[in-house]
Design a protein around this motif. Structure first.
Motif, PDB file in Angstrom:
ATOM      1  N   LYS A  20       0.824  -1.210   0.000  1.00 21.30           N
ATOM      2  CA  LYS A  20       0.000   0.000   0.000  1.00 21.30           C
ATOM      3  C   LYS A  20       0.858   1.260   0.000  1.00 21.30           C
ATOM      4  O   LYS A  20       0.480   2.285  -0.558  1.00 21.30           O
ATOM      5  CB  LYS A  20      -0.944   0.010   1.207  1.00 21.30           C
ATOM      6  N   LYS A  62      -3.631  -4.242  -9.921  1.00 16.71           N
ATOM      7  CA  LYS A  62      -3.967  -2.926 -10.469  1.00 16.71           C
ATOM      8  C   LYS A  62      -4.986  -3.129 -11.585  1.00 16.71           C
ATOM      9  O   LYS A  62      -4.621  -3.294 -12.756  1.00 16.71           O
ATOM     10  CB  LYS A  62      -2.724  -2.226 -11.006  1.00 16.71           C
ATOM     11  N   GLN A  66     -12.995  -1.263 -13.957  1.00 19.08           N
ATOM     12  CA  GLN A  66     -13.651  -1.240 -12.659  1.00 19.08           C
ATOM     13  C   GLN A  66     -14.252  -2.611 -12.352  1.00 19.08           C
ATOM     14  O   GLN A  66     -15.041  -3.150 -13.135  1.00 19.08           O
ATOM     15  CB  GLN A  66     -14.731  -0.154 -12.621  1.00 19.08           C
ATOM     16  N   LYS A  68     -15.224  -5.237  -8.750  1.00 23.23           N
ATOM     17  CA  LYS A  68     -15.354  -5.254  -7.288  1.00 23.23           C
ATOM     18  C   LYS A  68     -14.086  -5.820  -6.646  1.00 23.23           C
ATOM     19  O   LYS A  68     -13.590  -6.867  -7.077  1.00 23.23           O
ATOM     20  CB  LYS A  68     -16.563  -6.098  -6.886  1.00 23.23           C
ATOM     21  N   PRO A  69     -13.572  -5.165  -5.610  1.00 22.27           N
ATOM     22  CA  PRO A  69     -12.377  -5.687  -4.934  1.00 22.27           C
ATOM     23  C   PRO A  69     -12.545  -7.117  -4.427  1.00 22.27           C
ATOM     24  O   PRO A  69     -11.579  -7.877  -4.387  1.00 22.27           O
ATOM     25  CB  PRO A  69     -12.179  -4.705  -3.773  1.00 22.27           C
ATOM     26  N   THR A  73     -10.365 -11.193  -3.864  1.00 21.18           N
ATOM     27  CA  THR A  73     -10.379 -12.008  -2.647  1.00 21.18           C
ATOM     28  C   THR A  73     -10.852 -13.422  -2.975  1.00 21.18           C
ATOM     29  O   THR A  73     -10.259 -14.411  -2.531  1.00 21.18           O
ATOM     30  CB  THR A  73     -11.305 -11.383  -1.591  1.00 21.18           C
ATOM     31  N   SER A 111      -8.003  -8.383   2.351  1.00 20.51           N
ATOM     32  CA  SER A 111      -7.928  -7.533   1.155  1.00 20.51           C
ATOM     33  C   SER A 111      -8.149  -6.082   1.545  1.00 20.51           C
ATOM     34  O   SER A 111      -9.041  -5.766   2.346  1.00 20.51           O
ATOM     35  CB  SER A 111      -8.980  -7.952   0.128  1.00 20.51           C
ATOM     36  N   GLU A 112      -7.336  -5.209   0.961  1.00 16.49           N
ATOM     37  CA  GLU A 112      -7.453  -3.776   1.210  1.00 16.49           C
ATOM     38  C   GLU A 112      -7.359  -3.038  -0.121  1.00 16.49           C
ATOM     39  O   GLU A 112      -6.587  -3.433  -1.003  1.00 16.49           O
ATOM     40  CB  GLU A 112      -6.357  -3.317   2.170  1.00 16.49           C
ATOM     41  N   SER A 113      -8.114  -1.954  -0.242  1.00 12.50           N
ATOM     42  CA  SER A 113      -8.198  -1.232  -1.512  1.00 12.50           C
ATOM     43  C   SER A 113      -7.681   0.189  -1.372  1.00 12.50           C
ATOM     44  O   SER A 113      -7.759   0.786  -0.297  1.00 12.50           O
ATOM     45  CB  SER A 113      -9.643  -1.204  -2.011  1.00 12.50           C
ATOM     46  N   PHE A 115      -8.260   3.867  -3.253  1.00 14.24           N
ATOM     47  CA  PHE A 115      -9.072   4.641  -4.190  1.00 14.24           C
ATOM     48  C   PHE A 115      -8.474   6.033  -4.352  1.00 14.24           C
ATOM     49  O   PHE A 115      -7.914   6.592  -3.412  1.00 14.24           O
ATOM     50  CB  PHE A 115     -10.511   4.776  -3.678  1.00 14.24           C
ATOM     51  N   LEU A 120     -11.137   3.070  -8.175  1.00 13.65           N
ATOM     52  CA  LEU A 120     -10.315   2.003  -7.622  1.00 13.65           C
ATOM     53  C   LEU A 120      -8.988   1.943  -8.367  1.00 13.65           C
ATOM     54  O   LEU A 120      -8.949   1.767  -9.578  1.00 13.65           O
ATOM     55  CB  LEU A 120     -11.047   0.659  -7.743  1.00 13.65           C
ATOM     56  N   VAL A 123      -5.871  -3.056  -5.487  1.00 14.65           N
ATOM     57  CA  VAL A 123      -6.350  -4.000  -4.490  1.00 14.65           C
ATOM     58  C   VAL A 123      -5.134  -4.807  -4.022  1.00 14.65           C
ATOM     59  O   VAL A 123      -4.414  -5.373  -4.848  1.00 14.65           O
ATOM     60  CB  VAL A 123      -7.427  -4.956  -5.048  1.00 14.65           C
TER      61      VAL A 123
END
Length: 237
Positions: A20, A62, A66, A68-69, A73, A111-113, A115, A120, A123
């Protein structure tokens, strides 16, 4: 391709935090592996015991479109189950993203996103798999390791390679049809629709019946009322 760049280090506070903090300068698909973590964490920000011998790594996604995160997962959950099947170890997914062998936790996923202006960008999927590491006495009734299950040691780099092979296969197969991936993921869940469960929601412990498992949430019938939850701690079964 996931895993073309692998950063393998002796220790980090958290592989998720590393990605991150450094995602701008790293390519899509980068893996960072730490032989141990000093501040590993799981769901609800709980400390994740990460000593030498386990496989502690994070993957940088990356997305070019678009998506969904939670898609990433699910990819990683299913890939771990398939990789462990390769080792002849039969596992299931405890909703939504823990991997269990019988009634003990074998792997966890966080999982962490990231933005930017509601778009987005990244992830990061962190995976902790108990491989050759010892399980602390206080966790013996809740967790297990590959070595404990099969009474043999595993090569960490080979284990990682097999997991990444399945991740890449699943990405190719389901990137344009995430709804099909959801069906595969649901088929591997311990929890099933119609099943009664005991769970912790906030500070309350409740019992309810699973009415429906959807892509990002579970619908439960509790005290003759339906509630929708995207996160809860299942206590039973």
């Amino acid at each position: 391709m996931i895993g073309e760049k692998i950063i393998w280090v002796a220790t980090l506070p958290s592989t998720n935090d590393f990605l991150k903090e450094n995602w701008h300068r790293l390519p899509h698909g980068t893996i960072v592996v730490a032989e141990s973590q000093t501040s590993g964490r799981g769901r609800y920000n709980r400390y994740w015991y990460s000593p030498e011998g386990g496989l502690w790594f994070s993957i940088l996604f990356k997305p070019r479109k678009q998506i969904k995160p939670t898609f990433f997962t699910k990819i990683c959950c299913v890939a771990i189950v398939k990789a462990l099947s390769f080792f002849e170890i039969d596992t299931k997914i405890k909703w939504p993203n823990d991997v269990y062998y019988k009634d003990k936790k074998l792997a966890g996923i966080l999982s962490e996103s990231v933005f930017e202006e509601s778009t987005l960008k990244v992830v990061v999927v962190g995976i902790g798999l108990n491989v050759n590491n010892d399980i602390p006495k206080e966790l013996k009734d809740k967790a297990t390791s590959l070595r404990e299950i099969s009474t043999k040691d595993y090569d960490l780099k080979t284990t990682l390679k097999i997991i990444l092979k399945y991740i890449n296969q699943l990405l190719r197969r389901y990137l344009n049809k995430p709804e099909a991936l959801t069906r595969v993921w649901k088929g591997l869940l311990i929890q099933k629709e119609g099943q009664q469960i005991t769970f912790k929601l906030g500070d309350d412990i409740k019992t309810g019946k699973i009415f429906k498992i959807e892509d990002e949430k579970m619908i439960l019938t509790v005290d003759d009322q339906q509630i929708q939850v995207s996160s809860l701690e299942i206590l039973e079964p």
